[in-house]
Design a protein around this motif. Structure first.
Motif, PDB file in Angstrom:
ATOM      1  N   LYS A  23     -47.028 -41.450 -26.091  1.00  0.00           N
ATOM      2  CA  LYS A  23     -46.543 -42.828 -25.946  1.00  0.00           C
ATOM      3  C   LYS A  23     -47.672 -43.792 -25.579  1.00  0.00           C
ATOM      4  CE  LYS A  23     -42.004 -41.233 -24.726  1.00  0.00           C
ATOM      5  NZ  LYS A  23     -41.069 -40.914 -23.686  1.00  0.00           N
ATOM      6  N   ALA A  24     -48.898 -43.358 -25.782  1.00  0.00           N
ATOM      7  CA  ALA A  24     -50.052 -44.201 -25.433  1.00  0.00           C
ATOM      8  C   ALA A  24     -50.107 -45.431 -26.340  1.00  0.00           C
ATOM      9  CB  ALA A  24     -51.341 -43.393 -25.575  1.00  0.00           C
ATOM     10  N   GLN A  25     -50.587 -46.533 -25.787  1.00  0.00           N
ATOM     11  CA  GLN A  25     -50.778 -47.772 -26.533  1.00  0.00           C
ATOM     12  C   GLN A  25     -52.222 -47.782 -27.045  1.00  0.00           C
ATOM     13  OE1 GLN A  25     -48.438 -50.333 -26.962  1.00  0.00           O
ATOM     14  NE2 GLN A  25     -46.967 -48.908 -26.098  1.00  0.00           N
ATOM     15  N   TRP A  26     -52.428 -47.299 -28.257  1.00  0.00           N
ATOM     16  CA  TRP A  26     -53.771 -47.175 -28.825  1.00  0.00           C
ATOM     17  C   TRP A  26     -54.276 -48.534 -29.295  1.00  0.00           C
ATOM     18  CZ3 TRP A  26     -56.395 -42.852 -28.072  1.00  0.00           C
ATOM     19  CH2 TRP A  26     -55.682 -41.694 -27.774  1.00  0.00           C
ATOM     20  N   GLN A  27     -55.551 -48.798 -29.016  1.00  0.00           N
ATOM     21  CA  GLN A  27     -56.190 -50.059 -29.401  1.00  0.00           C
ATOM     22  C   GLN A  27     -57.450 -49.747 -30.190  1.00  0.00           C
ATOM     23  OE1 GLN A  27     -56.953 -52.382 -25.849  1.00  0.00           O
ATOM     24  NE2 GLN A  27     -55.217 -51.424 -24.839  1.00  0.00           N
ATOM     25  N   GLN A  37     -60.159 -45.369 -31.736  1.00  0.00           N
ATOM     26  CA  GLN A  37     -59.135 -46.051 -30.956  1.00  0.00           C
ATOM     27  C   GLN A  37     -59.198 -45.528 -29.530  1.00  0.00           C
ATOM     28  OE1 GLN A  37     -55.674 -44.879 -33.245  1.00  0.00           O
ATOM     29  NE2 GLN A  37     -55.485 -46.962 -34.048  1.00  0.00           N
ATOM     30  N   ALA A  39     -57.103 -45.604 -25.532  1.00  0.00           N
ATOM     31  CA  ALA A  39     -55.868 -45.865 -24.791  1.00  0.00           C
ATOM     32  C   ALA A  39     -56.147 -45.593 -23.319  1.00  0.00           C
ATOM     33  CB  ALA A  39     -54.735 -44.979 -25.289  1.00  0.00           C
TER      34      ALA A  39
END
Length: 80
Positions: A23-27, A37, A39
């Protein structure tokens, strides 16, 4: 062909938890232009290849991340 099972042992000095990155918010690391990416998860920084998101991620402590970024800025790493 015989099947074999390889059991991985924890690495010596490996003090990082087994993080749930599902559920990581990858950037994107470079405004959407790069292949990496990152997180931020439970106080750690995870880094993965955006082209292979199912492959293993690298996990950094904040101090390790700072050293990595500092080295990259000095040209020690090729992030392209």
């Amino acid at each position: 062909m015989a099947e074999s099972t390889i059991q991985q042992q924890p690495r010596m000095g490996w003090d990082k938890p087994d993080l749930d990155l599902s559920k990581a918010q990858w950037q994107s690391s470079s405004r959407g232009l790069g292949d990496v990416q990152i997180a931020f998860v439970e106080g750690f920084i995870a880094m993965r290849n955006s082209g292979s998101p199912g492959s293993p991620s690298l996990i950094f402590t904040p101090a390790e991340w700072g050293a990595f970024v500092s080295g990259a800025r000095e040209g020690e790493f090729d992030l392209t």
